[in-house]
Structure formats: structure tokens, C-alpha cells
Design an enzyme around this catalytic site. Structure first.
Site, PDB file in Angstrom:
ATOM      1  N   PHE A  73      29.483  33.875  -9.647  1.00  0.00           N
ATOM      2  CA  PHE A  73      28.758  34.433  -8.430  1.00  0.00           C
ATOM      3  C   PHE A  73      28.677  33.975  -7.539  1.00  0.00           C
ATOM      4  CE2 PHE A  73      29.339  37.699 -12.002  1.00  0.00           C
ATOM      5  CZ  PHE A  73      29.608  38.661 -11.771  1.00  0.00           C
ATOM      6  N   SER A  77      27.290  34.462   0.808  1.00  0.00           N
ATOM      7  CA  SER A  77      27.670  36.015   1.058  1.00  0.00           C
ATOM      8  C   SER A  77      27.231  36.893   1.858  1.00  0.00           C
ATOM      9  CB  SER A  77      27.310  36.723  -0.357  1.00  0.00           C
ATOM     10  OG  SER A  77      26.146  36.943  -0.188  1.00  0.00           O
ATOM     11  N   THR A 117      35.691  39.038  -1.455  1.00  0.00           N
ATOM     12  CA  THR A 117      35.026  40.507  -0.265  1.00  0.00           C
ATOM     13  C   THR A 117      36.197  41.242   0.960  1.00  0.00           C
ATOM     14  OG1 THR A 117      33.964  40.124   1.258  1.00  0.00           O
ATOM     15  CG2 THR A 117      34.734  38.358   1.078  1.00  0.00           C
ATOM     16  N   TYR A 141      33.027  33.680   6.732  1.00  0.00           N
ATOM     17  CA  TYR A 141      32.427  34.026   4.529  1.00  0.00           C
ATOM     18  C   TYR A 141      33.889  34.357   3.692  1.00  0.00           C
ATOM     19  CZ  TYR A 141      31.228  37.134   1.685  1.00  0.00           C
ATOM     20  OH  TYR A 141      31.591  37.603  -0.046  1.00  0.00           O
ATOM     21  N   LYS A 145      36.547  32.575   0.523  1.00  0.00           N
ATOM     22  CA  LYS A 145      37.117  33.915   0.043  1.00  0.00           C
ATOM     23  C   LYS A 145      38.637  34.450  -0.276  1.00  0.00           C
ATOM     24  CE  LYS A 145      32.540  34.646  -2.464  1.00  0.00           C
ATOM     25  NZ  LYS A 145      32.518  35.076  -2.921  1.00  0.00           N
TER      26      LYS A 145
HETATM   27  N1  UFG Z   1      23.055  46.790   9.296  1.00  0.00           N
HETATM   28  C1  UFG Z   1      21.577  47.153  10.652  1.00  0.00           C
HETATM   29  N2  UFG Z   1      21.001  46.334   9.891  1.00  0.00           N
HETATM   30  C2  UFG Z   1      19.925  45.751   9.242  1.00  0.00           C
HETATM   31  C3  UFG Z   1      20.836  44.643   8.667  1.00  0.00           C
HETATM   32  C4  UFG Z   1      22.554  45.897   8.481  1.00  0.00           C
HETATM   33  O1  UFG Z   1      22.641  47.949  11.358  1.00  0.00           O
HETATM   34  O2  UFG Z   1      18.755  45.450   9.692  1.00  0.00           O
HETATM   35  C5  UFG Z   1      24.314  46.890   9.364  1.00  0.00           C
HETATM   36  C6  UFG Z   1      24.895  45.947   9.378  1.00  0.00           C
HETATM   37  O3  UFG Z   1      25.464  45.453  10.981  1.00  0.00           O
HETATM   38  C7  UFG Z   1      26.577  46.624   8.703  1.00  0.00           C
HETATM   39  C8  UFG Z   1      25.690  47.513   7.811  1.00  0.00           C
HETATM   40  O4  UFG Z   1      24.059  47.219   8.428  1.00  0.00           O
HETATM   41  O5  UFG Z   1      27.313  47.397   9.807  1.00  0.00           O
HETATM   42  C9  UFG Z   1      25.266  46.767   6.148  1.00  0.00           C
HETATM   43  O6  UFG Z   1      25.236  45.829   6.673  1.00  0.00           O
HETATM   44  P1  UFG Z   1      24.865  44.614   5.380  1.00  0.00           P
HETATM   45  O7  UFG Z   1      24.148  43.478   6.010  1.00  0.00           O
HETATM   46  O8  UFG Z   1      23.600  44.950   4.168  1.00  0.00           O
HETATM   47  O9  UFG Z   1      25.863  44.458   4.713  1.00  0.00           O
HETATM   48  P2  UFG Z   1      27.475  44.193   5.409  1.00  0.00           P
HETATM   49  O10 UFG Z   1      28.905  44.846   5.660  1.00  0.00           O
HETATM   50  O11 UFG Z   1      27.309  42.610   6.294  1.00  0.00           O
HETATM   51  O12 UFG Z   1      27.517  42.353   4.294  1.00  0.00           O
HETATM   52  C10 UFG Z   1      27.908  43.137   2.748  1.00  0.00           C
HETATM   53  C11 UFG Z   1      27.918  41.942   2.050  1.00  0.00           C
HETATM   54  C12 UFG Z   1      29.130  41.216   2.459  1.00  0.00           C
HETATM   55  C13 UFG Z   1      30.553  41.795   2.146  1.00  0.00           C
HETATM   56  C14 UFG Z   1      30.383  42.636   2.695  1.00  0.00           C
HETATM   57  C15 UFG Z   1      31.702  43.815   3.296  1.00  0.00           C
HETATM   58  O13 UFG Z   1      26.847  41.459   2.118  1.00  0.00           O
HETATM   59  O14 UFG Z   1      29.178  39.490   1.662  1.00  0.00           O
HETATM   60  O15 UFG Z   1      29.196  43.757   2.777  1.00  0.00           O
HETATM   61  O16 UFG Z   1      32.139  44.955   3.461  1.00  0.00           O
HETATM   62  F1  UFG Z   1      31.237  40.702   2.823  1.00  0.00           F
END
Ligand code: UFG
Length: 323
Positions: A73, A77, A117, A141, A145
Site C-alpha cells: 500500500f 496517491s 488505481t 500518479y 501505477k
Molecule cells: N473534489 C472537490 N473538492 C475538494 C476535493 C475534491 O470538488 O475539496 C472533487 C475532485 O475534483 C474529484 C472528487 O471530488 O472530482 C473526488 O476527489 P478526491 O480528491 O476525493 O479523489 P480523486 O477522485 O481525485 O482520487 C481518488 C484517489 C486517487 C485515485 C482516484 C481514483 O485519491 O488515488 O480516486 O478514482 F486515483
């Protein structure tokens, strides 16, 4: 089994360790505690503080513990961070994985479960995304992977390594004892819950002009406990062959829908602020997990976003400052 868990002090690794110990496995957690928390290492697991960047650390952990399998893990990420600091991802996710794989090879550890991912699929041709989808990483990222996924294939061909690549969509939720504690927090659900706890004024929505029903990004949220159940099933099945699975609930929720669900669960109004798009974010990511359901009988228990957020809310309410 004797299982070495790298990153076992982090969010998903801590839940894996909890579940493996619960199931009677002998677990050694290997973590440099840069992002992880010592308090997050499940009771009953052994712990060694070591860094995959230092080959001697992982070499001696493996030589001493003699694991039969590794769950890997430990990695960075963050899609957004990798767009501004790609070398960090090349180094920590690729070079450090190489150090682990070499130490495993030197000591005849023949099985690995690898955290991959959904960021492998920046430009999917079909939604939901199945394992036949072409790989187009969305960021350094995702690329990091993808490189290790390909290399596991070659280590299997050349060295007989058995592997499972598990492509997580959006891991979320908590068990009774382990939850998400990043510093700084950048993930949607914990940020929304920090607003509900009064620790932030509002949540920024990164883009409302995506080609989705309400204009905000759609993601497939999967409960961390369901995710780990998939790891355990994959590990048990490795004797029959290598595995590659996409792990999600098969249902997408937009950023606005997640916030709305959190409003209902927390009773807080959760103010929002519109913000520009975040680089590297695909519009929609929804998994098809038919393959693991059919092949291994994986059956996620938390199919609804409300159930997932409820468990996260319970954990964050109990640990408002994290571990
Ligand atoms: N988002 C917002 N505001 C925030 C944070 C996030 O609008 O303050 C949005 C992001 O733009 C995205 C969604 O919420 O559209 C989810 O964002 P996250 O940061 O929670 O998660 P991500 O989809 O960016 O990424 C996660 C993991 C990654 C992985 C990915 C796979 O962190 O490691 O899911 O889908 F690759």
C-alpha cells in the site's frame, strides 16, 4: 499466513492490517510514518519503521519476517500533486516499488497484492469501466501505477511471481477503529466532514462545467472494508493464477450528490464555493466489478453512498483531530 503490509499505518493499509489480524494472519507492518500514523497500526500486528527508499530497510524486514505474501500500500496517491511534482511519483511509487520487488525476489517471496488505481482510465471508451478498457493514465500518479502493473506481469513471466493488481476507484468510509487522516486533507468526503465538524468554513467544488448531469465530477465510492475483503479474496486465489480487478460499486455519485448526502447524515448545511477544475481530474470514473464478483464471489456490503459516509462520519466524530 505471514503477510508483510507496506503502508500499514496509512488509511487503507491500516484497515487491511485490522482485517488480516482479525482473520488470524501473522502481520508485519512496514511504514516510514511520513504519511501514516503509528496509532493506526492495528493491535496484534508487529511494526517496523522503515523506508522503501532505503533498500537495506526492506531487505532486513523481509529477511527477518520471511513473509509468504506482501500487500503493498505504501505510495503517494494524489492525482493533483503528481501533476505538479511528477518526480516524487516516479521515485516513491516506481523506484521504491522496485526496491520492494527486488527484496522479495532475493528472499523468494512469491506473492504480492498491489494497490493500483482508476487513474489508469483517463479516457475510457465505455462506462462503467471494465478490465478490458485500454490504459490511458490521467496523471503521473496513474502512470506510476501502470508501470508497476506491467512490470508485475513481466516478473510473473520471468520469475514466477504471483500478483493481483487491484484498481481502486474512490476508497472512502471507515471501520470502528480506523479511518482517513491525511495532513493536509485533500479528499472530498473527509473535507466535507471537516466542514460539518466546524473545522472549515466551506468545501470548494473543483469545476461545475464537466460533461456530467450536474456539471460536477462523478466518482464511484467504495467502502474501505469492502476493498480489503477484495484483497483477502484475491490473495487466497493467487495459487490459481494472477488477478487484475477494477474495484468499485458500479454506481457514480457527483461531487454535489456526495455533499447533499453528507448534509442529510450530519445535519449540517455544508456551504460550498465554486472553484476552477483541478488538473488531472477525469469527468467520470465508474467501475464495472463484474469480473471479481463472478470469479471470486466478491460482494460489497456498503453499496450506498449514505452508508459509506455514515461510517466515515462516525469515525471523524470520534476522532475530530485524527489519530
Ligand atoms: N473534489 C472537490 N473538492 C475538494 C476535493 C475534491 O470538488 O475539496 C472533487 C475532485 O475534483 C474529484 C472528487 O471530488 O472530482 C473526488 O476527489 P478526491 O480528491 O476525493 O479523489 P480523486 O477522485 O481525485 O482520487 C481518488 C484517489 C486517487 C485515485 C482516484 C481514483 O485519491 O488515488 O480516486 O478514482 F486515483
Amino acid at each position: 499466513m505471514k503477510i508483510l503490509v507496506t503502508g500499514g499505518a496509512g488509511y487503507i493499509g491500516s484497515v487491511a492490517t485490522e482485517v488480516l489480524v482479525e482473520q488470524g494472519h501473522d502481520v508485519l507492518v512496514f511504514d516510514n510514518l511520513q504519511l501514516g500514523h503509528r496509532e493506526a497500526v492495528a493491535e496484534g500486528a508487529a511494526f517496523v519503521q522503515g523506508d522503501l527508499a532505503n533498500p537495506a530497510d526492506i531487505e532486513s524486514a523481509i529477511a527477518g519476517f520471511k513473509p509468504e505474501a506482501v500487500m503493498h500500500f505504501a505510495a503517494n496517491s494524489l492525482v493533483g500533486e503528481s501533476m505538479t511534482d511528477p518526480f516524487k511519483y516516479l521515485n516513491d511509487n516506481v523506484v521504491n516499488a522496485l526496491n520492494l520487488l527486488r527484496a522479495m525476489d532475493d528472499h523468494d517471496v512469491g506473492k504480492i497484492i498491489f494497490s493500483s488505481t482508476a487513474n489508469l482510465f483517463a479516457d475510457p471508451e465505455k462506462m462503467p469501466i471494465d478490465e478490458g478498457e485500454r490504459i490511458v493514465p490521467g496523471s503521473p500518479y496513474g502512470e506510476s501505477k501502470g508501470i508497476i502493473e506491467r512490470f508485475l506481469h513481466w516478473l510473473s513471466v520471468t520469475k514466477g511471481l504471483r500478483f493481483a493488481c487491484l484498481r481502486y476507484f474512490n476508497a472512502a468510509g471507515a471501520t470502528e477503529v480506523h479511518g482517513e487522516d491525511h495532513n493536509p486533507e485533500l479528499h472530498l468526503i473527509p473535507i466535507v466532514l471537516q466542514v460539518a465538524l466546524g473545522q472549515r468554513e466551506s468545501v470548494s467544488i473543483f469545476g461545475d462545467d464537466y460533461p456530467t448531469p450536474d456539471g460536477t465530477c462523478v466518482r464511484d465510492y467504495i467502502h474501505v472494508r469492502d476493498l480489503i475483503d477484495a484483497h483477502v479474496l484475491a490473495l487466497k486465489s493467487l495459487d490459481e493464477g494472477n488477478r487484475t480487478y477494477n474495484l468499485g460499486n458500479g454506481k457514480g455519485f457527483s461531487v454535489l450528490e456526495v455533499i447533499e448526502a453528507a448534509r442529510k447524515i450530519t445535519g449540517h448545511e455544508i456551504p460550498v464555493v465554486m472553484a476552477p477544475r483541478r488538473p488531472g481530474d477525469p469527468a467520470t470514473l465508474v467501475a464495472s466489478s463484474e469480473r471479481i464478483r463472478e470469479e471470486l464471489g466478491w460482494d460489497p456490503k456498503y453499496a450506498e453512498i449514505e452508508q459509506i459516509i455514515e461510517t466515515a462520519w462516525a469515525w471523524h466524530s470520534k476522532h475530530p483531530k485524527g489519530y
